[in-house]
Design a protein around this motif. Structure first.
Motif, PDB file in Angstrom:
ATOM      1  N   ASP A  67       0.828  -1.198   0.000  1.00  0.00           N
ATOM      2  CA  ASP A  67       0.000   0.000   0.000  1.00  0.00           C
ATOM      3  C   ASP A  67       0.861   1.246   0.000  1.00  0.00           C
ATOM      4  OD1 ASP A  67      -2.270  -1.581   0.088  1.00  0.00           O
ATOM      5  OD2 ASP A  67      -2.288  -1.632   2.283  1.00  0.00           O
ATOM      6  N   LEU A  68       0.209   2.388  -0.275  1.00  0.00           N
ATOM      7  CA  LEU A  68       0.933   3.653  -0.314  1.00  0.00           C
ATOM      8  C   LEU A  68       1.532   3.993   1.048  1.00  0.00           C
ATOM      9  CD1 LEU A  68       1.664   6.173  -2.007  1.00  0.00           C
ATOM     10  CD2 LEU A  68      -0.512   7.170  -1.277  1.00  0.00           C
ATOM     11  N   GLU A  69       0.846   3.625   2.137  1.00  0.00           N
ATOM     12  CA  GLU A  69       1.339   3.945   3.477  1.00  0.00           C
ATOM     13  C   GLU A  69       2.622   3.200   3.812  1.00  0.00           C
ATOM     14  OE1 GLU A  69      -1.700   3.140   2.715  1.00  0.00           O
ATOM     15  OE2 GLU A  69      -2.781   5.032   3.046  1.00  0.00           O
ATOM     16  N   GLU A  70       2.906   2.120   3.110  1.00  0.00           N
ATOM     17  CA  GLU A  70       4.111   1.344   3.391  1.00  0.00           C
ATOM     18  C   GLU A  70       5.363   1.943   2.737  1.00  0.00           C
ATOM     19  OE1 GLU A  70       3.652  -2.928   2.918  1.00  0.00           O
ATOM     20  OE2 GLU A  70       1.485  -2.658   2.759  1.00  0.00           O
ATOM     21  N   ILE A  71       5.195   2.895   1.852  1.00  0.00           N
ATOM     22  CA  ILE A  71       6.354   3.524   1.210  1.00  0.00           C
ATOM     23  C   ILE A  71       6.888   4.618   2.124  1.00  0.00           C
ATOM     24  CG2 ILE A  71       7.185   4.727  -0.835  1.00  0.00           C
ATOM     25  CD1 ILE A  71       4.890   3.594  -2.406  1.00  0.00           C
ATOM     26  N   ALA A  72       8.181   4.627   2.325  1.00  0.00           N
ATOM     27  CA  ALA A  72       8.801   5.664   3.149  1.00  0.00           C
ATOM     28  C   ALA A  72       8.648   7.023   2.472  1.00  0.00           C
ATOM     29  CB  ALA A  72      10.271   5.343   3.381  1.00  0.00           C
ATOM     30  N   SER A  73       8.521   8.056   3.267  1.00  0.00           N
ATOM     31  CA  SER A  73       8.326   9.401   2.725  1.00  0.00           C
ATOM     32  C   SER A  73       9.496   9.826   1.843  1.00  0.00           C
ATOM     33  CB  SER A  73       8.140  10.403   3.869  1.00  0.00           C
ATOM     34  OG  SER A  73       7.011  10.060   4.648  1.00  0.00           O
ATOM     35  N   ASN A 182       9.901  25.778  -1.360  1.00  0.00           N
ATOM     36  CA  ASN A 182      11.050  26.379  -0.681  1.00  0.00           C
ATOM     37  C   ASN A 182      11.360  25.673   0.637  1.00  0.00           C
ATOM     38  OD1 ASN A 182      11.393  28.269  -2.718  1.00  0.00           O
ATOM     39  ND2 ASN A 182      10.015  29.754  -1.733  1.00  0.00           N
ATOM     40  N   SER A 183      10.332  25.388   1.403  1.00  0.00           N
ATOM     41  CA  SER A 183      10.570  24.744   2.701  1.00  0.00           C
ATOM     42  C   SER A 183      11.069  23.310   2.532  1.00  0.00           C
ATOM     43  CB  SER A 183       9.280  24.745   3.536  1.00  0.00           C
ATOM     44  OG  SER A 183       8.245  24.045   2.849  1.00  0.00           O
ATOM     45  N   VAL A 184      10.600  22.589   1.502  1.00  0.00           N
ATOM     46  CA  VAL A 184      11.068  21.219   1.286  1.00  0.00           C
ATOM     47  C   VAL A 184      12.511  21.222   0.787  1.00  0.00           C
ATOM     48  CG1 VAL A 184      10.719  19.141  -0.094  1.00  0.00           C
ATOM     49  CG2 VAL A 184       8.758  20.319   0.889  1.00  0.00           C
ATOM     50  N   ASP A 185      12.833  22.113  -0.170  1.00  0.00           N
ATOM     51  CA  ASP A 185      14.199  22.158  -0.699  1.00  0.00           C
ATOM     52  C   ASP A 185      15.203  22.594   0.350  1.00  0.00           C
ATOM     53  OD1 ASP A 185      13.212  21.361  -3.115  1.00  0.00           O
ATOM     54  OD2 ASP A 185      13.183  23.366  -4.016  1.00  0.00           O
ATOM     55  N   GLU A 191       8.420  15.346   8.136  1.00  0.00           N
ATOM     56  CA  GLU A 191       8.157  14.183   7.289  1.00  0.00           C
ATOM     57  C   GLU A 191       6.766  14.235   6.671  1.00  0.00           C
ATOM     58  OE1 GLU A 191       8.027   9.289   7.590  1.00  0.00           O
ATOM     59  OE2 GLU A 191       8.695  10.501   9.296  1.00  0.00           O
ATOM     60  N   GLU A 192       5.789  14.719   7.409  1.00  0.00           N
ATOM     61  CA  GLU A 192       4.431  14.777   6.880  1.00  0.00           C
ATOM     62  C   GLU A 192       4.339  15.756   5.717  1.00  0.00           C
ATOM     63  OE1 GLU A 192      -0.148  15.692   8.438  1.00  0.00           O
ATOM     64  OE2 GLU A 192       1.541  15.657   9.845  1.00  0.00           O
ATOM     65  N   GLN A 193       5.007  16.900   5.826  1.00  0.00           N
ATOM     66  CA  GLN A 193       4.989  17.870   4.730  1.00  0.00           C
ATOM     67  C   GLN A 193       5.730  17.346   3.496  1.00  0.00           C
ATOM     68  OE1 GLN A 193       6.713  21.259   6.745  1.00  0.00           O
ATOM     69  NE2 GLN A 193       4.695  22.136   7.229  1.00  0.00           N
ATOM     70  N   ILE A 194       6.853  16.644   3.757  1.00  0.00           N
ATOM     71  CA  ILE A 194       7.589  16.059   2.631  1.00  0.00           C
ATOM     72  C   ILE A 194       6.737  15.016   1.914  1.00  0.00           C
ATOM     73  CG2 ILE A 194       9.579  14.622   2.030  1.00  0.00           C
ATOM     74  CD1 ILE A 194      11.129  15.991   4.271  1.00  0.00           C
ATOM     75  N   GLU A 196       3.444  14.863   1.795  1.00  0.00           N
ATOM     76  CA  GLU A 196       2.376  15.535   1.058  1.00  0.00           C
ATOM     77  C   GLU A 196       2.913  16.190  -0.218  1.00  0.00           C
ATOM     78  OE1 GLU A 196      -0.935  19.120   1.683  1.00  0.00           O
ATOM     79  OE2 GLU A 196       0.573  18.680   3.233  1.00  0.00           O
ATOM     80  N   PHE A 197       4.118  16.759  -0.141  1.00  0.00           N
ATOM     81  CA  PHE A 197       4.709  17.435  -1.301  1.00  0.00           C
ATOM     82  C   PHE A 197       4.921  16.451  -2.460  1.00  0.00           C
ATOM     83  CE2 PHE A 197       8.516  18.734  -3.691  1.00  0.00           C
ATOM     84  CZ  PHE A 197       8.118  19.988  -4.133  1.00  0.00           C
ATOM     85  N   TYR A 198       5.488  15.290  -2.184  1.00  0.00           N
ATOM     86  CA  TYR A 198       5.776  14.348  -3.259  1.00  0.00           C
ATOM     87  C   TYR A 198       4.526  13.627  -3.754  1.00  0.00           C
ATOM     88  CZ  TYR A 198      10.740  15.166  -2.684  1.00  0.00           C
ATOM     89  OH  TYR A 198      11.975  15.763  -2.643  1.00  0.00           O
ATOM     90  N   ILE A 199       3.529  13.493  -2.902  1.00  0.00           N
ATOM     91  CA  ILE A 199       2.255  12.937  -3.375  1.00  0.00           C
ATOM     92  C   ILE A 199       1.588  13.925  -4.341  1.00  0.00           C
ATOM     93  CG2 ILE A 199      -0.085  12.355  -2.657  1.00  0.00           C
ATOM     94  CD1 ILE A 199       1.040  10.984  -0.221  1.00  0.00           C
ATOM     95  N   LEU A 200       1.666  15.223  -4.018  1.00  0.00           N
ATOM     96  CA  LEU A 200       1.134  16.234  -4.933  1.00  0.00           C
ATOM     97  C   LEU A 200       1.917  16.255  -6.251  1.00  0.00           C
ATOM     98  CD1 LEU A 200       0.467  19.207  -2.464  1.00  0.00           C
ATOM     99  CD2 LEU A 200      -1.209  17.673  -3.494  1.00  0.00           C
TER     100      LEU A 200
END
Length: 342
Positions: A67-73, A182-185, A191-194, A196-200
């Motif tokens: 599942d998607l939840e099993e993939i590390a951020s 900017n905040s991710v780079d 981890e939660e924001q990272i 969400e960023f890559y899912i988007l």
């Protein structure tokens, strides 16, 4: 499944280099996509992204059974590798290899969409794995039939609505990604924001991949149809037309005397009279033996023959005409007319 040790760091570096090259190409101001500088970046991007994609397959980072939840951020960003590789493939130039580039790019986009579909990322219809053929199948209705027209209108309306929805989603995703980039780079995101960023980012590339596959399919159909048309219109290798050997140049003269006077003066140019040339052409079968003399048309020849026939066969008419001429010479005009005398 988390990335490990030096291999994970090398994979991250390859993805970072490939992503940077892609952004430079997208923001570039080169006048032509076929310029050496642009194509050099394309080759570099193809190289690093292909190596990164192969490394992901070797590390077995993703599986359709999880599942998607099993993939590390930190590993979510590697989902984008096939899509980036497909987009980079489309930037290659070369008319002779255009069909090959299109099919390769389509395979990368489809692999990315299939992986996203297995993880439940986005609600979309997965396109067929193979590109469409050049011509429609035999089971499809005729192109001019009412059923075909109705199906085409329905498909066009559905495609238009899907494009509108994808465009709205794309704008919304771009705005959200711009506010988080900017905040991710800079490494200030948790981890939660990272995640969400890559899912988007993945959802954005899903829309891009669907649009690219639709465009690629249309271009593939055109290229295959053009190739089929060229093959059908090619001339046959063997022709039934008899090829005659070229004639050598020569000078026409009326008789042998002119032949001697007006000759070329050197033996390399053959000289012949009209009679010689006519006899030669008759032997070659170009002209028949019973032909009209040179310089006379059929009408003139018939007129001469008619005059000759009148002279030989109609002696009585000729004698009568001569007697009438003699009578007119001895009798003036009006001779014997006594009715109008005063």
């Amino acid at each position: 499944m988390a990335e490990g040790g030096a291999e994970g760091q090398k994979l991250a570096e390859l993805l970072a280099v490939g992503w940077q090259l892609w952004e430079e190409l997208e923001a570039g101001t080169a006048p032509s996509s076929g310029s050496p500088a642009v194509q050099d970046k394309v080759r570099q991007g193809m190289d690093v992204l292909s190596r990164a994609n192969s490394m992901v397959a070797e590390l077995d980072l993703f599986s359709e059974n999880e599942d998607l939840e099993e993939i590390a951020s930190a590993d979510l960003k590697y989902l984008l590798l096939p899509a980036l590789l497909g987009a980079m493939t489309l930037k290659q130039v070369g008319l002779s290899k255009r069909l090959e580039h299109l099919e390769s790019a389509r395979a990368h986009f489809w692999s990315f969409l299939k992986l996203c579909k297995s993880y439940g990322l986005g609600s979309f219809h997965l396109p067929p794995a193979a590109s469409p053929p050049a011509e429609e199948g035999a089971e499809s209705p005729p192109r001019g039939s009412p059923a075909a027209v109705q199906d085409k209108l329905v498909a066009m309306a559905a495609s238009r609505q899907a494009k509108i929805e994808r465009y709205k989603q794309k704008k919304e995703l771009e705005n959200r990604l711009a506010s988080m980039k900017n905040s991710v780079d800079s490494g200030q995101s948790d981890e939660e924001q990272i995640r969400e960023f890559y899912i988007l980012q993945t959802q954005k590339w899903i829309n891009t991949s669907l649009e690219e596959i639709e465009s690629v399919d249309q271009e593939i159909v055109l290229l295959r149809s053009r190739g089929t048309a060229k093959q059908s219109s090619a001339p046959p290798h063997a022709t039934s037309r008899q090829v005659r050997p070229p004639m050598k140049p020569f000078i026409l003269t009326r008789d042998a005397a002119q032949n001697k006077v007006f000759g070329a003066g050197y033996p390399s140019l053959p000289v012949m009279t009209v009679d010689d040339w006519y006899d030669q052409r008759r032997r070659q079968g170009v002209v028949s033996g019973q032909s009209t003399p040179p310089g006379l048309t059929d009408e003139e020849l018939q007129k001469q023959q008619q005059e000759k026939k009148e002279e030989e066969d109609d002696e009585e008419a000729l004698q009568k005409a001569r007697n009438w001429d003699d009578w007119k010479d001895t009798h003036p005009r009006g001779y014997g007319n006594r009715h109008n005398m005063g």
